[in-house]
Design a protein around this motif. Structure first.
Motif, short mmCIF file in Angstrom:
data_model
loop_
_atom_site.label_atom_id
_atom_site.label_comp_id
_atom_site.label_asym_id
_atom_site.label_seq_id
_atom_site.Cartn_x
_atom_site.Cartn_y
_atom_site.Cartn_z
N LEU A 192 0.82 -1.22 0.00
CA LEU A 192 0.00 0.00 0.00
C LEU A 192 0.85 1.27 0.00
CD1 LEU A 192 -2.66 -1.15 2.62
CD2 LEU A 192 -3.06 -0.78 0.16
N GLY A 193 2.15 1.13 0.25
CA GLY A 193 3.02 2.29 0.26
C GLY A 193 2.87 3.16 1.50
N ILE A 194 2.37 2.59 2.57
CA ILE A 194 2.18 3.34 3.81
C ILE A 194 3.48 3.34 4.61
CG2 ILE A 194 0.88 3.47 5.98
CD1 ILE A 194 -1.44 2.09 4.56
N PRO A 195 4.00 4.49 5.02
CA PRO A 195 5.24 4.53 5.80
C PRO A 195 5.10 3.69 7.06
CG PRO A 195 4.66 6.73 5.06
CD PRO A 195 3.48 5.84 4.73
N SER A 196 6.05 2.79 7.28
CA SER A 196 5.88 1.84 8.38
C SER A 196 7.22 1.29 8.85
CB SER A 196 4.97 0.68 7.95
OG SER A 196 5.46 0.06 6.77
N THR A 197 7.20 0.76 10.07
CA THR A 197 8.36 0.13 10.68
C THR A 197 7.90 -1.12 11.41
OG1 THR A 197 9.44 2.28 11.02
CG2 THR A 197 10.24 0.44 12.34
N LEU A 198 8.63 -2.21 11.21
CA LEU A 198 8.34 -3.45 11.91
C LEU A 198 9.11 -3.48 13.22
CD1 LEU A 198 7.05 -6.33 11.87
CD2 LEU A 198 9.14 -7.11 10.73
N VAL A 199 8.42 -3.83 14.31
CA VAL A 199 9.07 -3.92 15.63
C VAL A 199 8.68 -5.25 16.28
CG1 VAL A 199 9.12 -1.42 15.96
CG2 VAL A 199 7.16 -2.73 16.79
N THR A 200 9.47 -5.67 17.25
CA THR A 200 9.08 -6.85 18.02
C THR A 200 8.00 -6.46 19.02
OG1 THR A 200 10.68 -6.55 19.81
CG2 THR A 200 11.45 -7.71 17.84
N ASP A 201 7.28 -7.45 19.52
CA ASP A 201 6.19 -7.18 20.45
C ASP A 201 6.70 -6.46 21.70
OD1 ASP A 201 4.89 -8.65 18.57
OD2 ASP A 201 4.17 -10.21 19.92
N SER A 202 7.90 -6.77 22.11
CA SER A 202 8.44 -6.22 23.36
C SER A 202 8.92 -4.78 23.24
CB SER A 202 9.60 -7.10 23.85
OG SER A 202 10.59 -7.20 22.85
N MET A 203 8.83 -4.19 22.06
CA MET A 203 9.30 -2.82 21.86
C MET A 203 8.20 -1.77 21.99
SD MET A 203 11.87 -3.41 18.64
CE MET A 203 13.27 -4.52 18.76
N ALA A 204 6.94 -2.19 22.08
CA ALA A 204 5.82 -1.24 22.05
C ALA A 204 5.90 -0.22 23.18
CB ALA A 204 4.49 -2.00 22.11
N ALA A 205 6.24 -0.67 24.39
CA ALA A 205 6.29 0.24 25.53
C ALA A 205 7.35 1.32 25.33
CB ALA A 205 6.55 -0.54 26.82
N LEU A 206 8.49 0.96 24.75
CA LEU A 206 9.55 1.94 24.49
C LEU A 206 9.07 2.99 23.50
CD1 LEU A 206 12.74 -0.31 24.23
CD2 LEU A 206 12.17 1.29 26.05
N LEU A 207 8.38 2.57 22.47
CA LEU A 207 7.87 3.51 21.48
C LEU A 207 6.90 4.50 22.13
CD1 LEU A 207 7.18 1.05 18.52
CD2 LEU A 207 8.91 2.85 18.55
N MET A 208 6.03 3.99 23.01
CA MET A 208 5.09 4.86 23.70
C MET A 208 5.82 5.82 24.64
SD MET A 208 1.98 2.22 24.55
CE MET A 208 1.37 1.10 23.31
N ARG A 209 6.79 5.30 25.38
CA ARG A 209 7.57 6.14 26.31
C ARG A 209 8.24 7.29 25.58
NH1 ARG A 209 13.25 4.10 28.23
NH2 ARG A 209 13.60 4.87 26.11
N ASP A 210 8.73 7.01 24.38
CA ASP A 210 9.47 8.01 23.62
C ASP A 210 8.57 8.92 22.79
OD1 ASP A 210 11.72 6.91 24.71
OD2 ASP A 210 12.32 5.82 22.91
N GLY A 211 7.25 8.77 22.93
CA GLY A 211 6.32 9.66 22.24
C GLY A 211 6.15 9.40 20.76
N ARG A 212 6.47 8.19 20.33
CA ARG A 212 6.37 7.88 18.90
C ARG A 212 5.03 7.23 18.52
NH1 ARG A 212 12.21 5.10 17.93
NH2 ARG A 212 11.56 5.08 15.73
N ILE A 213 4.23 6.91 19.52
CA ILE A 213 2.91 6.31 19.28
C ILE A 213 1.85 7.25 19.84
CG2 ILE A 213 1.38 4.34 19.68
CD1 ILE A 213 3.81 3.65 18.01
N GLN A 214 0.94 7.70 19.01
CA GLN A 214 -0.17 8.55 19.45
C GLN A 214 -1.51 7.81 19.49
OE1 GLN A 214 2.33 10.04 17.21
NE2 GLN A 214 3.06 10.58 19.25
N ARG A 215 -1.52 6.59 18.92
CA ARG A 215 -2.80 5.86 18.89
C ARG A 215 -2.53 4.39 18.58
NH1 ARG A 215 -7.36 8.49 18.80
NH2 ARG A 215 -6.26 10.35 18.05
N VAL A 216 -3.30 3.51 19.21
CA VAL A 216 -3.24 2.07 18.93
C VAL A 216 -4.54 1.65 18.26
CG1 VAL A 216 -3.05 -0.26 19.91
CG2 VAL A 216 -1.75 1.63 20.93
#
Length: 331
Positions: A192-216
């Motif tokens: 689909l050409g949507i900008p994206s990054t693959l992460v492991t399941d255990s990385m989600a909390a770090l992404l949220m802590r660092d302000g990179r996730i605004q919505r799940v």
């Protein structure tokens, strides 16, 4: 049946073909799913998966079986066997109950396919309005065109927001143990050409802590009457992390995933799969041979951790869900 085609399912008028999702992302192999025994095997080994698509695929299989001359007894037996193929995804039971009482199985299956396409559009319309320009989005498992007859549930919402010109970036959990996020969601996002990054399941909390996730945004295999819901294992953990970090958390599902006969999450049956799936994948093994494992395929997230549920019929807050709104909108 009239010919139809989606990302993971197609019918040429005589034969039902299923895209073998276990061979993605490297090979696109289509398998014959016209016979009930074959379809049951495909569902059980996740060659066809995603709650909405399982229901549609089983219905199309049953319709093809009927058109090929199955007797009433053979049809009823096949319907019951298909219904029992997977215990958690309620769309399968819903679809088979519709097919059981259908006067014209072919017309009913065709209607179910077309209906799922419309339901995906409804979810996309309501859910995309939640997404703001510039947001980072986290998703879990696979909820796109591979999981439905249309554009998807949660991934359909994301796709529609992208098509509206919103600048978004999607972080896709790889989703253990079968890596549906890595093998399937990443494959769809790339197509689909949507900008994206693959992460492991255990990385989600770090992404949220660092302000990179605004919505799940993620999917559901069964929504209880009170708003508790089951989804691919790992969802509950994401919900807890989202609550701690103040990130809005939205399951996305069609009304057919709502089980009004199920009062709450405690009543949702949870499928347990082959322990070997945790010890490795395919020919690759990363744990000792015979190592004891626990492998529930789903977990249940309580409604108290939900910001809102996106249905094809609207968006409903946790307070509305607890008040019993699903009994009003899904009957």
């Amino acid at each position: 049946m009239n010919p139809f085609e989606s990302l993971g399912l197609k019918h040429d008028g005589r034969t039902l073909w299923v895209l073998d999702q276990t061979q993605l992302p490297d090979a696109e192999v289509w398998l014959d799913g016209s016979e009930p025994e074959a379809m049951i095997a495909l569902i059980k080994r996740l060659a066809v998966r995603g709650a909405p698509l399982i229901g549609v695929a089983a219905a199309a299989c049953l319709a093809t079986f009927a058109r090929r001359g199955a007797s009433a007894t053979e049809y009823a037996t096949a319907c019951a066997a298909l219904r029992a193929a997977r215990p958690t995804a309620v769309n399968l039971m819903w679809a088979m109950d519709r097919m059981k009482g259908a006067g014209d199985p072919v017309a009913e299956a065709q209607a179910m396919f077309e209906e799922d396409v419309r339901l995906c559009e409804g979810m996309a319309q309501h859910g995309s309005a939640l997404i703001q320009d510039g947001e980072g989005l986290l998703t879990h498992c696979n909820t796109g065109g591979l999981a439905t007859a249309g554009i998807g549930t949660a991934l359909g919402v994301i796709r529609r927001a992208f098509e509206q010109g919103k600048r978004i970036h999607v972080y896709a959990d790889e989703t253990r143990p079968l890596l549906q996020g890595g093998r399937l969601t990443a494959w769809e996002l790339k197509k689909l050409g949507i900008p994206s990054t693959l992460v492991t399941d255990s990385m989600a909390a770090l992404l949220m802590r660092d302000g990179r996730i605004q919505r799940v945004l993620l999917g559901s295999d069964r929504v209880a009457a009170n708003g508790d819901f089951a989804n691919k294992v790992g969802t509950y953990g994401v919900a807890v992390q989202a609550r701690f970090h103040g990130v809005p958390f939205h399951p996305v599902a069609p009304f057919s995933t709502v089980d009004l006969a199920c009062p709450n999450g405690a009543a949702i049956p949870i499928e347990e799969r082959d322990p070997a799936e945790v010890r490795g994948y395919g020919a690759l093994r990363w744990a000792p041979e015979g190592m004891p494992t626990w492998n529930p395929s789903f977990d249940v997230t309580p409604v108290d951790l939900v910001t809102s549920l996106v249905l094809d019929r609207g968006v409903y807050s946790a307070a509305e869900l607890r008040s019993g709104v699903l009994r009003q909108v899904c009957l």
